[in-house]
Design an enzyme around this catalytic site. Structure first.
Site, mmCIF file in Angstrom:
data_model
loop_
_atom_site.group_PDB
_atom_site.id
_atom_site.type_symbol
_atom_site.label_atom_id
_atom_site.label_comp_id
_atom_site.label_asym_id
_atom_site.label_seq_id
_atom_site.Cartn_x
_atom_site.Cartn_y
_atom_site.Cartn_z
ATOM 1 N N ASN A 1 -70.085 14.225 41.700
ATOM 2 C CA ASN A 1 -70.244 15.277 42.712
ATOM 3 C C ASN A 1 -69.136 16.313 42.557
ATOM 4 O OD1 ASN A 1 -67.903 14.479 44.437
ATOM 5 N ND2 ASN A 1 -69.088 12.583 44.550
ATOM 6 N N ASP B 1 -72.738 7.482 46.285
ATOM 7 C CA ASP B 1 -73.457 6.462 47.055
ATOM 8 C C ASP B 1 -74.328 5.586 46.164
ATOM 9 O OD1 ASP B 1 -72.633 6.777 49.779
ATOM 10 O OD2 ASP B 1 -73.567 8.759 49.725
ATOM 11 N N LYS C 1 -76.754 6.750 23.480
ATOM 12 C CA LYS C 1 -77.148 8.012 24.121
ATOM 13 C C LYS C 1 -78.677 8.068 24.270
ATOM 14 C CE LYS C 1 -76.923 12.956 23.474
ATOM 15 N NZ LYS C 1 -76.791 14.014 22.483
ATOM 16 N N ASP D 1 -69.999 0.318 50.006
ATOM 17 C CA ASP D 1 -69.359 1.261 50.937
ATOM 18 C C ASP D 1 -67.902 0.819 51.081
ATOM 19 O OD1 ASP D 1 -68.331 2.557 53.211
ATOM 20 O OD2 ASP D 1 -70.354 2.876 53.985
ATOM 21 N N PHE E 1 -63.772 10.217 56.193
ATOM 22 C CA PHE E 1 -64.175 11.622 56.194
ATOM 23 C C PHE E 1 -65.697 11.647 56.328
ATOM 24 C CE2 PHE E 1 -60.950 14.878 54.923
ATOM 25 C CZ PHE E 1 -59.846 14.065 55.071
ATOM 26 N N LYS F 1 -71.334 8.110 61.874
ATOM 27 C CA LYS F 1 -70.512 7.436 60.852
ATOM 28 C C LYS F 1 -69.369 6.655 61.502
ATOM 29 C CE LYS F 1 -71.858 10.077 56.899
ATOM 30 N NZ LYS F 1 -71.740 11.241 56.054
ATOM 31 N N LYS G 1 -69.540 2.718 60.520
ATOM 32 C CA LYS G 1 -68.498 2.144 59.660
ATOM 33 C C LYS G 1 -67.449 1.406 60.472
ATOM 34 C CE LYS G 1 -69.490 5.557 56.144
ATOM 35 N NZ LYS G 1 -69.538 5.315 54.701
HETATM 36 O O1 PMT Z 1 -61.963 17.076 46.978
HETATM 37 P P1 PMT Z 1 -62.159 18.483 47.548
HETATM 38 O O2 PMT Z 1 -62.769 19.407 46.527
HETATM 39 O O3 PMT Z 1 -60.909 19.030 48.147
HETATM 40 O O4 PMT Z 1 -63.250 18.369 48.724
HETATM 41 C C1 PMT Z 1 -62.927 17.669 49.883
HETATM 42 C C2 PMT Z 1 -64.069 16.767 50.376
HETATM 43 C C3 PMT Z 1 -65.226 17.615 50.856
HETATM 44 C C4 PMT Z 1 -64.546 15.827 49.247
HETATM 45 C C5 PMT Z 1 -63.445 15.891 51.544
HETATM 46 O O5 PMT Z 1 -62.980 16.721 52.552
HETATM 47 C C6 PMT Z 1 -64.487 14.922 52.110
HETATM 48 O O6 PMT Z 1 -65.276 15.249 52.981
HETATM 49 N N1 PMT Z 1 -64.467 13.662 51.603
HETATM 50 C C7 PMT Z 1 -65.480 12.636 51.938
HETATM 51 C C8 PMT Z 1 -66.747 12.913 51.191
HETATM 52 C C9 PMT Z 1 -67.822 11.893 51.476
HETATM 53 O O7 PMT Z 1 -68.134 11.106 50.614
HETATM 54 O O8 PMT Z 1 -68.311 11.902 52.698
HETATM 55 P P2 PMT Z 1 -69.528 10.939 53.197
HETATM 56 O O9 PMT Z 1 -69.895 11.541 54.480
HETATM 57 O O10 PMT Z 1 -70.562 10.831 52.143
HETATM 58 O O11 PMT Z 1 -68.849 9.524 53.370
HETATM 59 C C10 PMT Z 1 -68.308 9.075 54.615
HETATM 60 C C11 PMT Z 1 -67.053 8.262 54.383
HETATM 61 O O12 PMT Z 1 -67.357 7.041 53.703
HETATM 62 C C12 PMT Z 1 -65.991 8.938 53.560
HETATM 63 O O13 PMT Z 1 -64.750 8.603 54.089
HETATM 64 C C13 PMT Z 1 -66.159 8.319 52.172
HETATM 65 O O14 PMT Z 1 -64.916 8.281 51.460
HETATM 66 C C14 PMT Z 1 -66.610 6.918 52.525
HETATM 67 N N2 PMT Z 1 -67.497 6.292 51.525
HETATM 68 C C15 PMT Z 1 -68.710 6.867 51.216
HETATM 69 C C16 PMT Z 1 -69.548 6.225 50.326
HETATM 70 C C17 PMT Z 1 -69.148 4.990 49.748
HETATM 71 N N3 PMT Z 1 -69.935 4.361 48.885
HETATM 72 N N4 PMT Z 1 -67.966 4.460 50.071
HETATM 73 C C18 PMT Z 1 -67.148 5.083 50.953
HETATM 74 O O15 PMT Z 1 -66.054 4.596 51.235
#
Ligand code: PMT
Length: 417
Positions: A210, A279, A289, A306, A323, A337, A341
Protein backbone atom coordinates in the site's frame (compact mmCIF):
# COMPACT_ATOMS: atom_id res chain seq x y z
CA UNK A 1 18.07 24.47 35.54
CA UNK A 2 21.34 22.71 34.70
CA UNK A 3 20.25 19.51 33.06
CA UNK A 4 23.56 17.73 33.65
CA UNK A 5 23.78 18.45 37.37
CA UNK A 6 25.40 15.48 39.13
CA UNK A 7 25.47 13.52 35.88
CA UNK A 8 28.55 11.40 35.24
CA UNK A 9 29.76 11.68 31.67
CA UNK A 10 32.45 9.50 30.10
CA UNK A 11 33.89 11.66 27.33
CA UNK A 12 35.58 9.64 24.60
CA UNK A 13 38.09 11.46 22.40
CA UNK A 14 39.20 9.86 19.12
CA UNK A 15 41.73 10.67 16.41
CA UNK A 16 40.47 13.74 14.61
CA UNK A 17 41.96 17.18 14.15
CA UNK A 18 38.97 18.40 16.20
CA UNK A 19 40.38 16.52 19.24
CA UNK A 20 41.72 19.83 20.56
CA UNK A 21 38.10 21.04 20.90
CA UNK A 22 37.43 18.25 23.44
CA UNK A 23 38.95 20.57 26.04
CA UNK A 24 36.10 23.03 25.42
CA UNK A 25 33.63 20.15 25.54
CA UNK A 26 34.94 19.20 29.01
CA UNK A 27 34.51 22.81 30.16
CA UNK A 28 30.93 23.07 28.81
CA UNK A 29 29.91 19.73 30.34
CA UNK A 30 31.31 20.86 33.68
CA UNK A 31 29.55 24.22 33.37
CA UNK A 32 26.28 22.30 32.83
CA UNK A 33 26.93 20.47 36.13
CA UNK A 34 28.46 17.20 34.93
CA UNK A 35 31.39 15.23 36.32
CA UNK A 36 33.65 14.18 33.44
CA UNK A 37 36.09 11.29 32.96
CA UNK A 38 38.05 11.19 29.72
CA UNK A 39 38.93 8.13 27.64
CA UNK A 40 41.35 8.69 24.76
CA UNK A 41 42.14 6.46 21.79
CA UNK A 42 45.67 6.13 20.41
CA UNK A 43 44.61 8.29 17.46
CA UNK A 44 43.51 11.09 19.81
CA UNK A 45 46.88 11.04 21.55
CA UNK A 46 48.52 11.85 18.21
CA UNK A 47 46.67 15.20 18.29
CA UNK A 48 46.54 16.15 22.00
CA UNK A 49 48.57 15.07 25.03
CA UNK A 50 46.53 13.26 27.72
CA UNK A 51 47.90 15.68 30.31
CA UNK A 52 45.78 18.48 28.81
CA UNK A 53 42.55 16.59 29.47
CA UNK A 54 43.79 15.41 32.87
CA UNK A 55 44.31 19.04 33.87
CA UNK A 56 40.90 20.12 32.53
CA UNK A 57 38.87 17.21 33.92
CA UNK A 58 40.76 16.97 37.20
CA UNK A 59 41.13 13.19 36.78
CA UNK A 60 43.67 10.88 35.13
CA UNK A 61 42.86 10.14 31.51
CA UNK A 62 41.93 6.51 30.76
CA UNK A 63 43.85 5.08 27.80
CA UNK A 64 44.71 1.40 28.09
CA UNK A 65 42.41 -1.60 27.78
CA UNK A 66 44.88 -4.16 29.05
CA UNK A 67 46.65 -2.22 31.78
CA UNK A 68 46.43 -4.24 35.05
CA UNK A 69 46.96 -1.09 37.14
CA UNK A 70 44.22 0.84 35.35
CA UNK A 71 41.86 -2.15 35.42
CA UNK A 72 42.33 -2.44 39.19
CA UNK A 73 41.46 1.27 39.64
CA UNK A 74 38.74 1.81 37.06
CA UNK A 75 38.67 -0.63 34.17
CA UNK A 76 36.33 -0.68 31.20
CA UNK A 77 33.45 -2.37 33.03
CA UNK A 78 33.75 -0.05 36.03
CA UNK A 79 33.88 3.01 33.75
CA UNK A 80 30.79 1.83 31.86
CA UNK A 81 28.97 1.28 35.17
CA UNK A 82 30.10 4.64 36.56
CA UNK A 83 28.69 6.61 33.62
CA UNK A 84 25.18 8.07 33.31
CA UNK A 85 25.95 8.57 29.64
CA UNK A 86 28.84 8.37 27.19
CA UNK A 87 29.69 11.13 24.75
CA UNK A 88 32.32 10.59 22.07
CA UNK A 89 33.47 13.98 20.76
CA UNK A 90 35.04 14.04 18.29
CA UNK A 91 34.05 10.66 16.85
CA UNK A 92 36.23 9.79 13.84
CA UNK A 93 35.14 7.75 10.80
CA UNK A 94 37.35 4.87 11.96
CA UNK A 95 35.76 4.92 15.41
CA UNK A 96 32.24 4.77 13.90
CA UNK A 97 33.34 1.79 11.78
CA UNK A 98 34.81 -0.07 14.73
CA UNK A 99 31.76 0.61 16.89
CA UNK A 100 29.36 -0.46 14.14
CA UNK A 101 31.35 -3.69 13.74
CA UNK A 102 31.05 -4.39 17.48
CA UNK A 103 34.83 -4.26 18.01
CA UNK A 104 36.27 -3.98 21.52
CA UNK A 105 39.92 -3.65 20.59
CA UNK A 106 40.65 -0.55 22.65
CA UNK A 107 39.38 0.93 25.89
CA UNK A 108 36.81 3.30 24.36
CA UNK A 109 35.10 0.70 22.14
CA UNK A 110 35.10 -1.75 25.07
CA UNK A 111 33.46 0.83 27.36
CA UNK A 112 30.84 1.60 24.68
CA UNK A 113 30.12 -2.11 24.22
CA UNK A 114 29.82 -2.72 27.97
CA UNK A 115 27.50 0.24 28.60
CA UNK A 116 23.91 0.15 29.78
CA UNK A 117 23.47 3.92 29.38
CA UNK A 118 22.81 6.29 26.46
CA UNK A 119 25.62 6.75 23.94
CA UNK A 120 25.93 10.01 21.97
CA UNK A 121 28.41 10.50 19.14
CA UNK A 122 29.59 13.87 17.81
CA UNK A 123 31.29 13.03 14.52
CA UNK A 124 34.09 15.17 13.09
CA UNK A 125 35.83 14.28 9.86
CA UNK A 126 36.45 15.36 6.29
CA UNK A 127 33.15 15.99 4.44
CA UNK A 128 33.83 13.28 1.84
CA UNK A 129 34.57 10.74 4.56
CA UNK A 130 31.26 11.65 6.23
CA UNK A 131 29.39 11.24 2.96
CA UNK A 132 31.14 8.02 1.94
CA UNK A 133 28.77 5.04 1.58
CA UNK A 134 30.65 3.02 4.21
CA UNK A 135 30.31 5.80 6.79
CA UNK A 136 26.61 6.31 5.90
CA UNK A 137 26.01 2.58 6.44
CA UNK A 138 27.85 2.64 9.78
CA UNK A 139 25.84 5.67 10.93
CA UNK A 140 22.60 3.90 9.95
CA UNK A 141 23.62 0.73 11.80
CA UNK A 142 24.43 2.71 14.94
CA UNK A 143 21.23 4.77 14.74
CA UNK A 144 19.25 1.56 14.44
CA UNK A 145 20.85 0.47 17.72
CA UNK A 146 19.57 3.61 19.43
CA UNK A 147 22.84 5.60 19.34
CA UNK A 148 22.26 9.38 19.32
CA UNK A 149 24.13 11.45 16.71
CA UNK A 150 24.90 15.08 17.57
CA UNK A 151 26.02 16.83 14.40
CA UNK A 152 28.22 17.14 12.45
CA UNK A 153 27.84 20.77 11.35
CA UNK A 154 28.41 22.11 7.86
CA UNK A 155 31.12 24.64 7.17
CA UNK A 156 34.79 25.21 6.39
CA UNK A 157 37.07 22.37 7.46
CA UNK A 158 40.66 22.13 8.68
CA UNK A 159 41.57 20.39 5.38
CA UNK A 160 40.34 23.44 3.43
CA UNK A 161 37.16 21.77 2.13
CA UNK A 162 33.57 22.88 2.80
CA UNK A 163 30.70 20.61 3.82
CA UNK A 164 29.31 18.49 6.65
CA UNK A 165 31.93 17.16 9.06
CA UNK A 166 32.63 19.87 11.63
CA UNK A 167 32.33 19.03 15.31
CA UNK A 168 29.15 20.54 16.77
CA UNK A 169 29.78 23.64 18.87
CA UNK A 170 30.70 22.48 22.43
CA UNK A 171 27.99 24.72 23.99
CA UNK A 172 25.35 23.13 21.73
CA UNK A 173 26.80 19.67 22.42
CA UNK A 174 26.42 20.06 26.18
CA UNK A 175 22.86 21.39 25.77
CA UNK A 176 21.83 18.54 23.45
CA UNK A 177 23.37 15.97 25.80
CA UNK A 178 21.37 17.50 28.65
CA UNK A 179 18.16 16.80 26.72
CA UNK A 180 18.82 13.08 27.34
CA UNK A 181 17.98 13.69 30.97
CA UNK A 182 14.88 15.79 30.45
CA UNK A 183 11.88 14.36 32.26
CA UNK A 184 9.21 13.82 29.64
CA UNK A 185 5.60 12.69 29.76
CA UNK A 186 6.57 9.08 28.93
CA UNK A 187 9.77 9.05 31.00
CA UNK A 188 10.96 5.51 31.65
CA UNK A 189 8.10 3.91 29.72
CA UNK A 190 8.68 1.25 27.09
CA UNK A 191 6.90 2.10 23.88
CA UNK A 192 6.57 -0.19 20.89
CA UNK A 193 5.63 1.43 17.55
CA UNK A 194 4.93 -0.06 14.13
CA UNK A 195 5.25 2.03 10.97
CA UNK A 196 5.12 1.80 7.20
CA UNK A 197 3.47 -0.73 4.94
CA UNK A 198 3.96 -4.48 4.77
CA UNK A 199 4.74 -6.29 1.51
CA UNK A 200 3.08 -9.58 0.73
CA UNK A 201 4.94 -11.50 -2.00
CA UNK A 202 3.15 -13.12 -4.92
CA UNK A 203 6.23 -14.43 -6.73
CA UNK A 204 9.97 -13.56 -6.60
CA UNK A 205 9.40 -10.21 -8.35
CA UNK A 206 5.89 -9.07 -7.35
CA UNK A 207 4.13 -8.17 -4.14
CA UNK A 208 0.94 -6.61 -2.74
CA UNK A 209 1.43 -3.49 -0.61
CA UNK A 210 0.00 0.00 0.00
CA UNK A 211 0.94 3.67 -0.12
CA UNK A 212 2.23 4.14 3.45
CA UNK A 213 5.64 5.82 3.59
CA UNK A 214 6.20 5.30 7.32
CA UNK A 215 6.46 9.06 7.95
CA UNK A 216 3.60 9.17 10.47
CA UNK A 217 4.85 6.15 12.45
CA UNK A 218 8.46 7.35 12.44
CA UNK A 219 7.30 10.77 13.72
CA UNK A 220 5.39 9.02 16.52
CA UNK A 221 8.48 6.97 17.47
CA UNK A 222 10.61 10.14 17.52
CA UNK A 223 8.04 11.99 19.66
CA UNK A 224 7.83 9.10 22.15
CA UNK A 225 11.64 9.03 22.48
CA UNK A 226 11.63 12.81 22.92
CA UNK A 227 9.07 12.31 25.73
CA UNK A 228 11.53 10.05 27.55
CA UNK A 229 10.34 6.60 26.48
CA UNK A 230 12.54 3.68 25.47
CA UNK A 231 11.24 3.13 21.99
CA UNK A 232 11.36 0.10 19.70
CA UNK A 233 10.22 0.78 16.16
CA UNK A 234 9.18 -2.15 14.00
CA UNK A 235 9.28 -0.81 10.45
CA UNK A 236 8.01 -2.20 7.18
CA UNK A 237 9.98 -1.48 4.00
CA UNK A 238 10.43 2.31 3.94
CA UNK A 239 13.13 4.73 2.85
CA UNK A 240 13.53 6.59 6.15
CA UNK A 241 16.35 6.93 8.66
CA UNK A 242 15.64 5.74 12.20
CA UNK A 243 14.96 8.61 14.59
CA UNK A 244 17.56 9.29 17.30
CA UNK A 245 17.40 7.14 20.44
CA UNK A 246 15.06 4.63 18.81
CA UNK A 247 15.82 0.93 18.39
CA UNK A 248 14.68 -0.15 14.94
CA UNK A 249 13.71 -3.60 13.67
CA UNK A 250 13.05 -4.00 9.94
CA UNK A 251 10.46 -6.44 8.62
CA UNK A 252 8.75 -7.06 5.30
CA UNK A 253 5.54 -9.06 5.69
CA UNK A 254 2.67 -8.87 8.18
CA UNK A 255 3.66 -12.22 9.64
CA UNK A 256 7.23 -10.97 10.21
CA UNK A 257 5.80 -7.82 11.78
CA UNK A 258 3.67 -9.89 14.15
CA UNK A 259 6.70 -12.01 15.11
CA UNK A 260 8.83 -8.91 15.83
CA UNK A 261 6.03 -7.18 17.74
CA UNK A 262 5.43 -10.33 19.81
CA UNK A 263 9.09 -10.29 20.92
CA UNK A 264 8.80 -6.79 22.41
CA UNK A 265 5.13 -6.52 23.44
CA UNK A 266 5.42 -8.49 26.71
CA UNK A 267 7.76 -5.80 28.10
CA UNK A 268 5.96 -2.80 26.58
CA UNK A 269 3.83 -0.27 28.47
CA UNK A 270 2.37 1.18 25.29
CA UNK A 271 1.87 -0.23 21.78
CA UNK A 272 1.20 2.27 18.97
CA UNK A 273 0.17 0.54 15.76
CA UNK A 274 0.72 3.14 13.02
CA UNK A 275 1.68 0.59 10.35
CA UNK A 276 -0.57 0.05 7.37
CA UNK A 277 -0.52 -3.73 7.65
CA UNK A 278 -1.75 -5.54 4.54
CA UNK A 279 -5.03 -7.17 5.49
CA UNK A 280 -4.55 -9.99 2.95
CA UNK A 281 -1.69 -11.96 1.40
CA UNK A 282 -1.60 -14.38 -1.53
CA UNK A 283 -2.43 -17.90 -0.38
CA UNK A 284 0.49 -19.19 -2.42
CA UNK A 285 3.87 -17.58 -3.15
CA UNK A 286 4.90 -18.89 -6.56
CA UNK A 287 8.53 -20.09 -6.66
CA UNK A 288 9.13 -18.67 -10.16
CA UNK A 289 8.00 -15.49 -11.92
CA UNK A 290 4.40 -15.80 -13.14
CA UNK A 291 4.46 -15.69 -16.93
CA UNK A 292 2.12 -13.54 -19.00
CA UNK A 293 -0.36 -15.71 -20.92
CA UNK A 294 -2.91 -13.19 -22.17
CA UNK A 295 -5.55 -14.94 -20.02
CA UNK A 296 -6.98 -13.34 -16.87
CA UNK A 297 -5.27 -14.36 -13.66
CA UNK A 298 -7.00 -15.13 -10.37
CA UNK A 299 -5.00 -14.76 -7.16
CA UNK A 300 -6.52 -16.10 -3.98
CA UNK A 301 -5.89 -13.86 -0.97
CA UNK A 302 -6.09 -15.07 2.62
CA UNK A 303 -6.41 -12.82 5.69
CA UNK A 304 -3.28 -11.74 7.53
CA UNK A 305 -3.20 -11.81 11.33
CA UNK A 306 -4.55 -8.67 13.00
CA UNK A 307 -1.42 -7.57 14.87
CA UNK A 308 -3.10 -4.91 17.01
CA UNK A 309 -5.97 -7.16 18.11
CA UNK A 310 -3.50 -9.99 18.80
CA UNK A 311 -1.36 -7.80 21.07
CA UNK A 312 -4.41 -6.57 22.98
CA UNK A 313 -5.77 -10.08 23.54
CA UNK A 314 -2.41 -11.71 24.42
CA UNK A 315 -1.03 -8.87 26.56
CA UNK A 316 -4.03 -6.97 28.00
CA UNK A 317 -1.72 -5.05 30.34
CA UNK A 318 -0.32 -3.09 27.37
CA UNK A 319 -2.01 0.27 26.64
CA UNK A 320 -2.85 -0.14 22.96
CA UNK A 321 -3.25 2.67 20.43
CA UNK A 322 -4.56 1.83 16.98
CA UNK A 323 -4.74 4.02 13.90
CA UNK A 324 -7.74 4.02 11.58
CA UNK A 325 -7.19 5.03 7.97
CA UNK A 326 -10.57 5.81 6.41
CA UNK A 327 -11.91 7.27 3.19
CA UNK A 328 -15.13 8.52 4.81
CA UNK A 329 -17.41 8.36 7.88
CA UNK A 330 -14.43 8.70 10.22
CA UNK A 331 -16.41 8.79 13.46
CA UNK A 332 -18.41 5.60 12.81
CA UNK A 333 -15.47 3.51 11.52
CA UNK A 334 -13.08 4.67 14.23
CA UNK A 335 -15.54 3.86 17.01
CA UNK A 336 -16.18 0.45 15.42
CA UNK A 337 -12.40 -0.27 15.38
CA UNK A 338 -12.06 0.88 19.00
CA UNK A 339 -14.64 -1.72 20.02
CA UNK A 340 -13.64 -4.52 17.60
CA UNK A 341 -9.95 -4.45 18.54
CA UNK A 342 -10.60 -3.78 22.24
CA UNK A 343 -7.94 -1.06 22.35
CA UNK A 344 -7.69 1.99 24.60
CA UNK A 345 -7.33 4.65 21.90
CA UNK A 346 -7.83 5.06 18.16
CA UNK A 347 -6.10 7.82 16.19
CA UNK A 348 -8.20 8.18 13.07
CA UNK A 349 -7.26 9.92 9.83
CA UNK A 350 -9.03 10.46 6.55
CA UNK A 351 -6.73 9.38 3.71
CA UNK A 352 -6.47 9.59 -0.07
CA UNK A 353 -8.98 11.78 -1.92
CA UNK A 354 -10.87 12.25 1.39
CA UNK A 355 -7.98 14.33 2.76
CA UNK A 356 -7.07 16.85 0.03
CA UNK A 357 -5.86 19.49 2.51
CA UNK A 358 -3.38 16.93 3.94
CA UNK A 359 -2.17 15.92 0.47
CA UNK A 360 -3.86 12.52 0.83
CA UNK A 361 -1.74 11.82 3.97
CA UNK A 362 0.26 8.95 2.41
CA UNK A 363 3.87 10.11 2.08
CA UNK A 364 2.69 13.69 2.74
CA UNK A 365 4.13 16.27 5.12
CA UNK A 366 0.83 16.84 6.95
CA UNK A 367 -1.99 14.90 8.52
CA UNK A 368 -5.04 15.54 10.72
CA UNK A 369 -6.01 13.12 13.48
CA UNK A 370 -9.11 12.66 15.62
CA UNK A 371 -8.63 10.61 18.78
CA UNK A 372 -11.35 8.30 20.12
CA UNK A 373 -11.54 6.48 23.41
CA UNK A 374 -14.39 5.01 25.40
CA UNK A 375 -16.54 7.95 26.39
CA UNK A 376 -14.51 10.67 24.67
CA UNK A 377 -12.85 12.12 21.60
CA UNK A 378 -10.46 14.93 20.72
CA UNK A 379 -9.48 16.61 17.47
CA UNK A 380 -5.83 17.21 16.69
CA UNK A 381 -6.18 19.48 13.66
CA UNK A 382 -4.20 19.63 10.44
CA UNK A 383 -0.46 19.91 11.16
CA UNK A 384 2.95 18.61 10.04
CA UNK A 385 3.33 14.97 11.09
CA UNK A 386 6.12 15.65 13.61
CA UNK A 387 4.03 18.27 15.40
CA UNK A 388 0.96 16.05 15.31
CA UNK A 389 2.97 13.12 16.68
CA UNK A 390 4.02 15.21 19.70
CA UNK A 391 0.38 16.13 20.39
CA UNK A 392 -0.60 12.47 20.01
CA UNK A 393 2.11 11.36 22.45
CA UNK A 394 0.98 13.99 24.99
CA UNK A 395 -2.60 12.72 24.68
CA UNK A 396 -1.44 9.10 25.04
CA UNK A 397 0.46 9.99 28.23
CA UNK A 398 -2.71 11.59 29.64
CA UNK A 399 -5.00 8.69 28.67
CA UNK A 400 -2.43 6.18 29.98
CA UNK A 401 -2.36 7.90 33.38
CA UNK A 402 -6.18 7.94 33.51
CA UNK A 403 -6.34 4.28 32.43
CA UNK A 404 -3.85 3.19 35.09
CA UNK A 405 -5.62 5.25 37.76
CA UNK A 406 -8.84 3.45 36.82
CA UNK A 407 -7.23 0.02 37.25
CA UNK A 408 -6.13 -0.52 33.63
CA UNK A 409 -2.78 -2.20 33.32
CA UNK A 410 -3.06 -3.93 36.70
CA UNK A 411 -3.15 -7.27 34.90
CA UNK A 412 0.59 -6.68 34.52
CA UNK A 413 1.44 -7.74 38.01
CA UNK A 414 -1.01 -10.67 38.03
CA UNK A 415 0.27 -11.68 34.63
CA UNK A 416 3.96 -11.42 35.35
CA UNK A 417 4.00 -12.79 38.86
O1 PMT B 1 3.02 6.20 6.52
P1 PMT B 1 2.44 7.53 6.03
O2 PMT B 1 2.67 7.72 4.55
O3 PMT B 1 2.92 8.69 6.84
O4 PMT B 1 0.85 7.44 6.20
C1 PMT B 1 0.31 7.39 7.49
C2 PMT B 1 -0.83 6.36 7.61
C3 PMT B 1 -2.03 6.82 6.81
C4 PMT B 1 -0.37 4.97 7.11
C5 PMT B 1 -1.15 6.27 9.16
O5 PMT B 1 -1.54 7.52 9.64
C6 PMT B 1 -2.27 5.25 9.43
O6 PMT B 1 -3.45 5.55 9.35
N1 PMT B 1 -1.86 4.00 9.78
C7 PMT B 1 -2.79 2.86 9.94
C8 PMT B 1 -3.21 2.35 8.60
C9 PMT B 1 -4.15 1.18 8.69
O7 PMT B 1 -3.76 0.08 8.38
O8 PMT B 1 -5.35 1.44 9.17
P2 PMT B 1 -6.54 0.34 9.29
O9 PMT B 1 -7.71 1.17 9.58
O10 PMT B 1 -6.57 -0.52 8.09
O11 PMT B 1 -6.12 -0.55 10.53
C10 PMT B 1 -6.57 -0.28 11.86
C11 PMT B 1 -5.48 -0.58 12.86
O12 PMT B 1 -5.19 -1.98 12.89
C12 PMT B 1 -4.16 0.10 12.60
O13 PMT B 1 -3.61 0.47 13.82
C13 PMT B 1 -3.31 -0.99 11.94
O14 PMT B 1 -1.92 -0.81 12.23
C14 PMT B 1 -3.83 -2.23 12.64
N2 PMT B 1 -3.77 -3.46 11.82
C15 PMT B 1 -4.46 -3.54 10.63
C16 PMT B 1 -4.43 -4.72 9.92
C17 PMT B 1 -3.70 -5.83 10.43
N3 PMT B 1 -3.66 -6.98 9.76
N4 PMT B 1 -3.05 -5.72 11.59
C18 PMT B 1 -3.08 -4.56 12.29
O15 PMT B 1 -2.47 -4.46 13.35
Amino acid sequence: MQRLTNKRVVLGVTGSVAAYKAGEVIRELQRAGAEVRVVMTRGAEAFVAPLTFQALSGHPVHRELLDPGAEAAMGHIALARWADCILVAPASADFLARLAAGRADDLLTAVCLARGVPLALAPAMNARMWEDAATRANVQTLRNRGVLFLGPEEGGQACGEEGPGRLLDPVVLAARLGELFEVGSLQGRRVLVTAGPTREPLDPVRFFSNRSSGRMGFAVAAAAAEAGARVTLVAGPVALEAPDRVERVDVTTAEEMLAAVSRFAPEADVFISAAAVADYRPREVRPGKIKRTGESLTVELVPNPDILATVKSRWPQVFCVGFAAETGDLDRHARAKLAAKGVELIAANLVGPAAPEAGGVFDAEDNALTLYWEGGSMELGLAPKDKLARALVAAIAQRLAAWEAGGGGTVVSLHRR
